[in-house]
Design a protein around this motif. Sequence first.
Motif, mmCIF file in Angstrom:
data_model
loop_
_atom_site.group_PDB
_atom_site.id
_atom_site.type_symbol
_atom_site.label_atom_id
_atom_site.label_comp_id
_atom_site.label_asym_id
_atom_site.label_seq_id
_atom_site.Cartn_x
_atom_site.Cartn_y
_atom_site.Cartn_z
ATOM 1 N N MET A 1 8.681 -12.841 7.322
ATOM 2 C CA MET A 1 7.246 -13.441 7.440
ATOM 3 C C MET A 1 6.425 -12.516 6.712
ATOM 4 N N LYS A 2 5.876 -13.152 5.338
ATOM 5 C CA LYS A 2 5.018 -12.309 4.500
ATOM 6 C C LYS A 2 3.666 -12.439 4.755
ATOM 7 N N LEU A 3 2.899 -11.519 4.967
ATOM 8 C CA LEU A 3 1.528 -11.596 5.161
ATOM 9 C C LEU A 3 0.688 -11.221 3.818
ATOM 10 N N ILE A 4 -0.048 -11.927 3.027
ATOM 11 C CA ILE A 4 -0.686 -11.300 1.968
ATOM 12 C C ILE A 4 -2.386 -11.391 2.115
ATOM 13 N N ILE A 5 -2.978 -10.100 2.169
ATOM 14 C CA ILE A 5 -4.549 -10.015 2.696
ATOM 15 C C ILE A 5 -5.137 -9.949 0.960
ATOM 16 N N GLN A 6 -6.071 -11.166 1.007
ATOM 17 C CA GLN A 6 -6.568 -11.161 -0.313
ATOM 18 C C GLN A 6 -8.127 -10.790 0.007
ATOM 19 N N ILE A 27 2.086 -5.197 11.448
ATOM 20 C CA ILE A 27 1.819 -6.100 12.637
ATOM 21 C C ILE A 27 2.914 -6.712 13.391
ATOM 22 N N ASP A 28 2.983 -6.829 14.639
ATOM 23 C CA ASP A 28 4.081 -7.467 15.193
ATOM 24 C C ASP A 28 4.387 -8.833 14.694
ATOM 25 N N GLY A 29 5.542 -9.327 14.395
ATOM 26 C CA GLY A 29 5.724 -10.523 13.983
ATOM 27 C C GLY A 29 5.694 -10.698 12.443
ATOM 28 N N ILE A 30 5.177 -9.721 11.751
ATOM 29 C CA ILE A 30 5.141 -9.866 10.266
ATOM 30 C C ILE A 30 5.953 -8.858 9.701
ATOM 31 N N ASP A 31 6.827 -9.412 8.568
ATOM 32 C CA ASP A 31 8.090 -8.403 8.142
ATOM 33 C C ASP A 31 7.261 -7.360 6.854
ATOM 34 N N SER A 32 6.573 -8.075 6.228
ATOM 35 C CA SER A 32 5.908 -7.214 5.043
ATOM 36 C C SER A 32 4.387 -7.809 5.181
ATOM 37 N N ILE A 33 3.448 -6.736 4.719
ATOM 38 C CA ILE A 33 2.030 -7.012 4.246
ATOM 39 C C ILE A 33 1.875 -6.289 2.931
ATOM 40 N N GLU A 34 1.173 -7.395 2.160
ATOM 41 C CA GLU A 34 0.894 -7.138 0.561
ATOM 42 C C GLU A 34 -0.562 -7.286 0.652
ATOM 43 N N ILE A 35 -1.345 -6.705 -0.387
ATOM 44 C CA ILE A 35 -2.643 -6.477 -0.578
ATOM 45 C C ILE A 35 -2.829 -7.228 -2.126
ATOM 46 N N GLN A 98 -8.632 -4.149 11.462
ATOM 47 C CA GLN A 98 -7.706 -4.009 12.364
ATOM 48 C C GLN A 98 -7.645 -5.562 13.292
ATOM 49 N N ASP A 99 -8.839 -6.192 12.975
ATOM 50 C CA ASP A 99 -8.842 -7.502 13.909
ATOM 51 C C ASP A 99 -7.956 -8.548 13.036
ATOM 52 N N ILE A 100 -7.348 -8.219 11.809
ATOM 53 C CA ILE A 100 -6.369 -9.059 11.267
ATOM 54 C C ILE A 100 -5.302 -9.504 12.131
ATOM 55 N N CYS A 101 -4.947 -8.617 13.050
ATOM 56 C CA CYS A 101 -3.992 -8.823 14.270
ATOM 57 C C CYS A 101 -4.305 -10.084 14.785
ATOM 58 N N LYS A 102 -5.792 -10.164 15.233
ATOM 59 C CA LYS A 102 -6.214 -11.148 16.034
ATOM 60 C C LYS A 102 -6.117 -12.540 15.337
ATOM 61 N N LEU A 103 -6.418 -12.727 14.084
ATOM 62 C CA LEU A 103 -6.425 -13.692 13.083
ATOM 63 C C LEU A 103 -5.008 -14.228 13.151
ATOM 64 N N VAL A 104 -4.220 -13.587 12.837
ATOM 65 C CA VAL A 104 -2.830 -14.100 12.591
ATOM 66 C C VAL A 104 -2.114 -14.551 13.612
#
Length: 311
Positions: A1-6, A27-35, A98-104
């Motif tokens: 699961m990939k998350l991209i923060i734009q 983030i738990d449940g996210i394998d990779s985070i990219e910006i 850090q509230d990105i965890c709540k969003l996803v």
Amino acid sequence: MKLIIQIPCYNEAASLPETLVALPRQIDGIDSIEILIIDDGSDDNTSGAARRFGVDHIVRHRTNRGLAAAFQSGINKALAEGADIIVNTDADNQYEGQDICKLVAPVLAGEADIVVGDRGVRDNAHFGPFKRLLQMFGSATVKRLSNTQITDAVSGFRAISRAAAQKINITSSFSYTTEMLIQAGRKRMAVVSVPIRTNGAIRPSRLFKSIPQFIINTAATMIRSYAMYNPLKVFALAGGIAALIGSAPILRFVYFYLIGHSNGHIQSLVIGGSLIVLGVVAIMFGAVADLVGRNRQLLEQSLERLRHVED
């Protein structure tokens, strides 16, 4: 699961580093985070600041095209890079990273297609009384137009599933926030809110120069977006009002005609007839616009299928 923060940026070299530092790296449940940074024609070396902090992707507009265009460019790039979830945040560190965890979380749980961060406008200490009133009124209007249960319609802190991002097509030249919600409601997406924290403003907004300008542009965006997805209803309402007003002078003429005093009241018949004709024409325009809208929906479905093929 990939998350991209734009992060859409316009001359944000000074504030961007603080924003980037505050973003979560795991983030738990996210394998990779990219910006992903969308540099919307900045002239202060925003892209250079982003590179120094090791962002993964940079999209640069040669000229400033506006927030809505920057947002859509980011969505297109994030989809091309294989994002399963896209989070949009501001470069001025208004939102707590850090509230990105709540969003996803609702997206990960399969409960939502789009999640909007609710800044708690009614009780937010960073908002003045007039801004609170304005935000609450605007959110209530968007809530009604979009048929979604959103309490902070202009919050830019959002998480979007890949499937939802493939369906969203922003056409506004001002901001994406309200148009996105109206589209989401029309397309029957699951939209939810989660409470998030905010930081104090470090500079005036670059999206608008004054409150009246913001109100006018936002209202125009809402009307245009709603009319785009509900043209028959909008034109039928306008036509019905015109015809209703036109019936009054006609009834006036009929009254005087029945009592034998029709001379000198022909202008009532002309005015009333003209308004009724305008009303009928407006309804006919609505029917045509509705057919055009059906064709637009077919094009959007084709674009969505193309995006799936590109996956």
